[in-house]
Design an enzyme around this catalytic site. Sequence first.
Site, short mmCIF file in Angstrom:
data_model
loop_
_atom_site.label_atom_id
_atom_site.label_comp_id
_atom_site.label_asym_id
_atom_site.label_seq_id
_atom_site.Cartn_x
_atom_site.Cartn_y
_atom_site.Cartn_z
N THR A 1 -6.23 -7.45 10.16
CA THR A 1 -6.41 -6.11 9.59
C THR A 1 -5.78 -5.03 10.49
O THR A 1 -5.10 -4.13 10.01
CB THR A 1 -7.91 -5.82 9.42
N TYR B 1 -12.58 -1.30 -3.93
CA TYR B 1 -13.12 -1.56 -2.59
C TYR B 1 -14.64 -1.41 -2.54
O TYR B 1 -15.21 -1.13 -1.47
CB TYR B 1 -12.47 -0.61 -1.57
N GLU C 1 -9.74 -10.04 -8.21
CA GLU C 1 -8.83 -8.92 -7.91
C GLU C 1 -7.56 -8.99 -8.75
O GLU C 1 -7.02 -7.94 -9.13
CB GLU C 1 -8.49 -8.91 -6.41
N ARG D 1 1.92 -6.97 8.92
CA ARG D 1 1.15 -5.86 9.47
C ARG D 1 1.60 -5.51 10.89
O ARG D 1 1.67 -4.35 11.27
CB ARG D 1 -0.34 -6.19 9.41
N ASN E 1 -2.18 -0.21 7.11
CA ASN E 1 -1.69 -1.53 7.51
C ASN E 1 -0.81 -2.19 6.44
O ASN E 1 -0.68 -3.41 6.40
CB ASN E 1 -2.88 -2.42 7.90
N LYS F 1 0.81 -1.22 0.00
CA LYS F 1 0.00 0.00 0.00
C LYS F 1 0.86 1.28 0.00
O LYS F 1 2.07 1.22 0.26
CB LYS F 1 -0.95 -0.04 1.21
N ARG G 1 -2.76 -14.62 3.93
CA ARG G 1 -3.44 -13.83 4.97
C ARG G 1 -2.83 -14.09 6.35
O ARG G 1 -2.71 -13.19 7.17
CB ARG G 1 -4.96 -14.04 4.94
N HIS H 1 -2.26 -5.60 1.39
CA HIS H 1 -3.59 -6.18 1.13
C HIS H 1 -3.42 -7.64 0.73
O HIS H 1 -2.41 -8.00 0.12
CB HIS H 1 -4.26 -5.42 -0.02
N PHE I 1 -15.38 3.78 7.03
CA PHE I 1 -13.99 4.05 6.67
C PHE I 1 -13.76 4.14 5.16
O PHE I 1 -12.63 4.34 4.72
CB PHE I 1 -13.06 2.99 7.28
N1 UDP Z 1 -9.91 -0.51 7.14
C1 UDP Z 1 -10.02 0.68 7.86
N2 UDP Z 1 -10.77 0.68 9.02
C2 UDP Z 1 -11.42 -0.43 9.48
C3 UDP Z 1 -11.32 -1.62 8.73
C4 UDP Z 1 -10.55 -1.63 7.58
O1 UDP Z 1 -9.46 1.69 7.47
O2 UDP Z 1 -12.08 -0.36 10.52
C5 UDP Z 1 -9.11 -0.52 5.89
C6 UDP Z 1 -7.80 -1.30 6.02
O3 UDP Z 1 -6.81 -0.65 5.24
C7 UDP Z 1 -8.18 -2.65 5.44
C8 UDP Z 1 -9.13 -2.26 4.32
O4 UDP Z 1 -9.86 -1.16 4.87
O5 UDP Z 1 -7.04 -3.35 4.99
C9 UDP Z 1 -10.11 -3.32 3.88
O6 UDP Z 1 -10.80 -3.81 5.02
P1 UDP Z 1 -11.04 -5.37 5.25
O7 UDP Z 1 -12.03 -5.51 6.34
O8 UDP Z 1 -11.35 -6.02 3.94
O9 UDP Z 1 -9.62 -5.86 5.81
P2 UDP Z 1 -8.49 -6.78 5.12
O10 UDP Z 1 -9.17 -7.82 4.28
O11 UDP Z 1 -7.61 -5.84 4.31
O12 UDP Z 1 -7.74 -7.37 6.29
MG MG Z 2 -10.59 -7.54 2.76
#
Ligand code: UDP
Ligand code: MG
Length: 143
Positions: free
Chosen positions: A94, A52, A129, A105, A115, A12, A88, A118, A60
Amino acid sequence: MTEKERTLAIIKPDAVKRQLAGTILSRIERAGFRIIGLKLVRLSKERAENFYAVHRSKPFFASLTEFMSSGPIIVMALQGKRVIDDYRSFIGSTDPAQAGYGTIRRDYGTSIERNVVHGSDSPENGLREVRFFFEEHECLGDE
Ligand code: UDP
Ligand code: MG
């Protein structure tokens, strides 16, 4: 081919700006993931919103898409058996504060938004994706 999954990995904008791309790439390689596609791109706000789209209704969303279009990112296609779950686990939860020790992360993330990386969350989304960023001819084959 049926058992092989693909995941989209992104370094990112926060990580690229902090010059962590090489370190993260090196850790991805050392962990044994197979990189079949890689490029540096800059997302427009609209394209980030598209990527997204599933999070459109979340509080968010605006901040996330602003952040994701704030600078260049490195997108990678990884391929392998169970690569979705393995990658993952490798990046961690996250929220970096909740992520396991030794995950990307945990080691480099500075907030739940920033974080650093992705990873796709299911085999279906992995394929979708990867296609969002890569033409098939831009990816390595099965050799
Ligand atoms: N994110 C955020 N606030 C939150 C949850 C997620 O800013 O409370 C952002 C974060 O950068 C995350 C992305 O949104 O990686 C996508 O969220 P997701 O729940 O899909 O998490 P991921 O799959 O990336 O772990
Ligand atoms: Mg996600």
